[in-house]
Design a protein around this motif. Sequence first.
Motif, PDB file in Angstrom:
ATOM      1  N   ASN A   1       0.978  -1.309   0.054  1.00  0.00           N
ATOM      2  CA  ASN A   1      -0.016  -0.049  -0.073  1.00  0.00           C
ATOM      3  C   ASN A   1       0.912   1.334   0.134  1.00  0.00           C
ATOM      4  O   ASN A   1       1.335   1.773   0.922  1.00  0.00           O
ATOM      5  CB  ASN A   1      -1.062  -0.031   1.156  1.00  0.00           C
ATOM      6  CG  ASN A   1      -2.028  -0.956   1.096  1.00  0.00           C
ATOM      7  OD1 ASN A   1      -2.764  -0.969   0.055  1.00  0.00           O
ATOM      8  ND2 ASN A   1      -2.439  -1.654   2.191  1.00  0.00           N
ATOM      9  N   ASN A   2       1.187   1.669  -1.305  1.00  0.00           N
ATOM     10  CA  ASN A   2       2.089   2.879  -1.235  1.00  0.00           C
ATOM     11  C   ASN A   2       1.396   4.142  -1.753  1.00  0.00           C
ATOM     12  O   ASN A   2       1.896   5.167  -1.371  1.00  0.00           O
ATOM     13  CB  ASN A   2       3.117   2.504  -2.596  1.00  0.00           C
ATOM     14  CG  ASN A   2       4.033   3.533  -2.851  1.00  0.00           C
ATOM     15  OD1 ASN A   2       4.902   4.000  -2.238  1.00  0.00           O
ATOM     16  ND2 ASN A   2       3.830   4.023  -4.180  1.00  0.00           N
TER      17      ASN A   2
ATOM     18  N   SER B   1      -0.347   7.496  -2.326  1.00  0.00           N
ATOM     19  CA  SER B   1      -0.777   8.561  -1.294  1.00  0.00           C
ATOM     20  C   SER B   1      -1.039   9.923  -1.685  1.00  0.00           C
ATOM     21  O   SER B   1      -0.620  10.025  -2.917  1.00  0.00           O
ATOM     22  CB  SER B   1       0.244   8.303  -0.066  1.00  0.00           C
ATOM     23  OG  SER B   1       1.329   8.877  -0.479  1.00  0.00           O
TER      24      SER B   1
ATOM     25  N   ASN C   1      -7.604  12.927   1.643  1.00  0.00           N
ATOM     26  CA  ASN C   1      -6.412  12.377   2.215  1.00  0.00           C
ATOM     27  C   ASN C   1      -6.735  10.911   2.894  1.00  0.00           C
ATOM     28  O   ASN C   1      -6.033  10.034   2.869  1.00  0.00           O
ATOM     29  CB  ASN C   1      -5.845  13.322   3.225  1.00  0.00           C
ATOM     30  CG  ASN C   1      -4.668  14.386   2.637  1.00  0.00           C
ATOM     31  OD1 ASN C   1      -3.570  14.007   2.315  1.00  0.00           O
ATOM     32  ND2 ASN C   1      -5.415  15.392   1.961  1.00  0.00           N
TER      33      ASN C   1
ATOM     34  N   ASN D   1      -5.261   7.627   1.533  1.00  0.00           N
ATOM     35  CA  ASN D   1      -4.275   7.230   2.389  1.00  0.00           C
ATOM     36  C   ASN D   1      -4.564   6.084   3.468  1.00  0.00           C
ATOM     37  O   ASN D   1      -3.650   5.445   3.885  1.00  0.00           O
ATOM     38  CB  ASN D   1      -3.548   8.207   3.010  1.00  0.00           C
ATOM     39  CG  ASN D   1      -2.735   9.476   1.858  1.00  0.00           C
ATOM     40  OD1 ASN D   1      -2.928   9.046   0.929  1.00  0.00           O
ATOM     41  ND2 ASN D   1      -2.715  10.401   2.580  1.00  0.00           N
TER      42      ASN D   1
ATOM     43  N   ASN E   1       2.572  -1.378   4.352  1.00  0.00           N
ATOM     44  CA  ASN E   1       2.083  -0.317   4.359  1.00  0.00           C
ATOM     45  C   ASN E   1       3.032   0.928   4.443  1.00  0.00           C
ATOM     46  O   ASN E   1       4.027   0.699   5.361  1.00  0.00           O
ATOM     47  CB  ASN E   1       0.793  -0.095   5.517  1.00  0.00           C
ATOM     48  CG  ASN E   1      -0.284  -0.960   5.457  1.00  0.00           C
ATOM     49  OD1 ASN E   1      -0.557  -1.065   4.148  1.00  0.00           O
ATOM     50  ND2 ASN E   1      -0.788  -1.491   6.509  1.00  0.00           N
TER      51      ASN E   1
ATOM     52  N   ASP F   1       4.833   6.950   7.381  1.00  0.00           N
ATOM     53  CA  ASP F   1       5.741   8.241   7.190  1.00  0.00           C
ATOM     54  C   ASP F   1       6.148   8.464   8.790  1.00  0.00           C
ATOM     55  O   ASP F   1       5.602   8.225   9.560  1.00  0.00           O
ATOM     56  CB  ASP F   1       4.897   9.401   6.827  1.00  0.00           C
ATOM     57  CG  ASP F   1       5.856  10.634   6.344  1.00  0.00           C
ATOM     58  OD1 ASP F   1       6.328  11.333   7.414  1.00  0.00           O
ATOM     59  OD2 ASP F   1       5.856  11.044   5.200  1.00  0.00           O
TER      60      ASP F   1
ATOM     61  N   TYR G   1      -2.714  14.810   5.885  1.00  0.00           N
ATOM     62  CA  TYR G   1      -1.822  13.673   5.425  1.00  0.00           C
ATOM     63  C   TYR G   1      -1.386  13.038   6.486  1.00  0.00           C
ATOM     64  O   TYR G   1      -1.409  11.824   6.636  1.00  0.00           O
ATOM     65  CB  TYR G   1      -0.679  14.296   4.632  1.00  0.00           C
ATOM     66  CG  TYR G   1       0.290  13.439   4.398  1.00  0.00           C
ATOM     67  CD1 TYR G   1       0.450  12.350   3.288  1.00  0.00           C
ATOM     68  CD2 TYR G   1       1.559  13.575   5.169  1.00  0.00           C
ATOM     69  CE1 TYR G   1       1.482  11.547   3.218  1.00  0.00           C
ATOM     70  CE2 TYR G   1       2.583  12.727   4.787  1.00  0.00           C
ATOM     71  CZ  TYR G   1       2.467  11.405   3.827  1.00  0.00           C
ATOM     72  OH  TYR G   1       3.434  10.561   3.674  1.00  0.00           O
TER      73      TYR G   1
ATOM     74  N   SER H   1      -3.784  10.841   8.363  1.00  0.00           N
ATOM     75  CA  SER H   1      -4.060   9.699   7.582  1.00  0.00           C
ATOM     76  C   SER H   1      -3.249   8.647   8.031  1.00  0.00           C
ATOM     77  O   SER H   1      -3.389   7.445   7.710  1.00  0.00           O
ATOM     78  CB  SER H   1      -4.269  10.025   5.978  1.00  0.00           C
ATOM     79  OG  SER H   1      -3.252  10.400   5.338  1.00  0.00           O
ATOM     80  N   LYS H   2      -1.780   8.929   7.917  1.00  0.00           N
ATOM     81  CA  LYS H   2      -0.858   7.908   7.936  1.00  0.00           C
ATOM     82  C   LYS H   2      -1.001   7.586   9.297  1.00  0.00           C
ATOM     83  O   LYS H   2      -0.446   6.420   9.494  1.00  0.00           O
ATOM     84  CB  LYS H   2       0.687   8.524   7.783  1.00  0.00           C
ATOM     85  CG  LYS H   2       0.748   8.927   6.476  1.00  0.00           C
ATOM     86  CD  LYS H   2       0.570   7.661   5.275  1.00  0.00           C
ATOM     87  CE  LYS H   2       0.948   8.127   3.807  1.00  0.00           C
ATOM     88  NZ  LYS H   2       1.153   6.835   3.011  1.00  0.00           N
TER      89      LYS H   2
ATOM     90  N   LEU I   1      -3.254   4.858   9.332  1.00  0.00           N
ATOM     91  CA  LEU I   1      -2.770   3.632   8.646  1.00  0.00           C
ATOM     92  C   LEU I   1      -1.742   2.904   9.534  1.00  0.00           C
ATOM     93  O   LEU I   1      -1.733   1.517   9.538  1.00  0.00           O
ATOM     94  CB  LEU I   1      -2.265   4.246   7.440  1.00  0.00           C
ATOM     95  CG  LEU I   1      -1.708   2.966   6.468  1.00  0.00           C
ATOM     96  CD1 LEU I   1      -2.654   1.901   6.007  1.00  0.00           C
ATOM     97  CD2 LEU I   1      -0.831   3.826   5.344  1.00  0.00           C
TER      98      LEU I   1
END
Length: 239
Positions: free
Chosen positions: A88-89, A91, A109, A113, A135, A138, A151, A154-155, A158
Amino acid sequence: MRKVALITGSAKRIGRAVALHLAQSGWDLALHFHHSETEAAELKRELKHINSHGTYRLFQADLNHVPDAENLISNVISAFARLDLLVNNASVFQPGTIKETSTMMLQRNLQVNFVAPFILTREFANHADNGVIINLVDTRIKKNNSSHAAYSLSKKVLWELTKMSALELAPAFRVNAIAPGAVLPPEGKDDAYLNNLSERTPMKEAAGLKPVLQSLSYILENENLTGQVLFCDSGEQLL
C-alpha cells in the motif's frame, strides 16, 4: 510458481523503486496507477528489460473512488490466479494546517491514504489464504506537527490499521509498515531542499531509497515479523 505482488501507486517515486526492486528479485507484478498511464507503461517496459521472464500487468484504479478500490484485488487475482504481497504505497500529500484543511481535502487524504488500504487489506484477506501486507506510512506518525494535517493524520491511522490487522489476520497474513522520512524531494522541490531537511536529522544526510528497499527485503525475508514499523528517516523520529 512465481509470486505476485500488487503495488499501488507504482508508476512514480517510491512505488516505482519498489517495482524495480521486486522485479529484480523475481516477482510478477500488478502495477497500479491512477492518472500516470504513460509512466506506468514505461515502467512495464523497463521491468521487461530487467527480467524478461516476469509477468507485469497494469491496473488503472482511482483509489478515491470506493468501487475502484473494492474491485482492485479481485481484478488482480483474476489476472494472475494468485496474490502474495500487497504494498500500500499510493498516497495523497497536501500541505495545510488544521485551520487550512477543507473538508474535501480531509476526505481525499483519508480515502486514498487510509480507507483504500483498509479496503485492499480486507479484500486481500477475504480472497487469499495467506500473504504479506506492507503499508508505507511516514515518520510523521511520531509527530504532531500540523503543517500537513490531513496527510499526517491519515498516516497515523494507517499505522494503527497495520497493528490491528496484524493481530486479526495472523498467522495467515503478516502486516508491517515502512516509515520513510525525506528520502526523495517532494514534487516541485530539488535535492538542495532534501539535503537541507536531512541536515536537521541525527544522521545528517539523505539516505535516499536504499533503506526503504532494504526494509522491504527484511520484511519479506523475516517470516516471524508482523505488526512492526521500520523507520527509514535518518533518525528523524527521535527528534
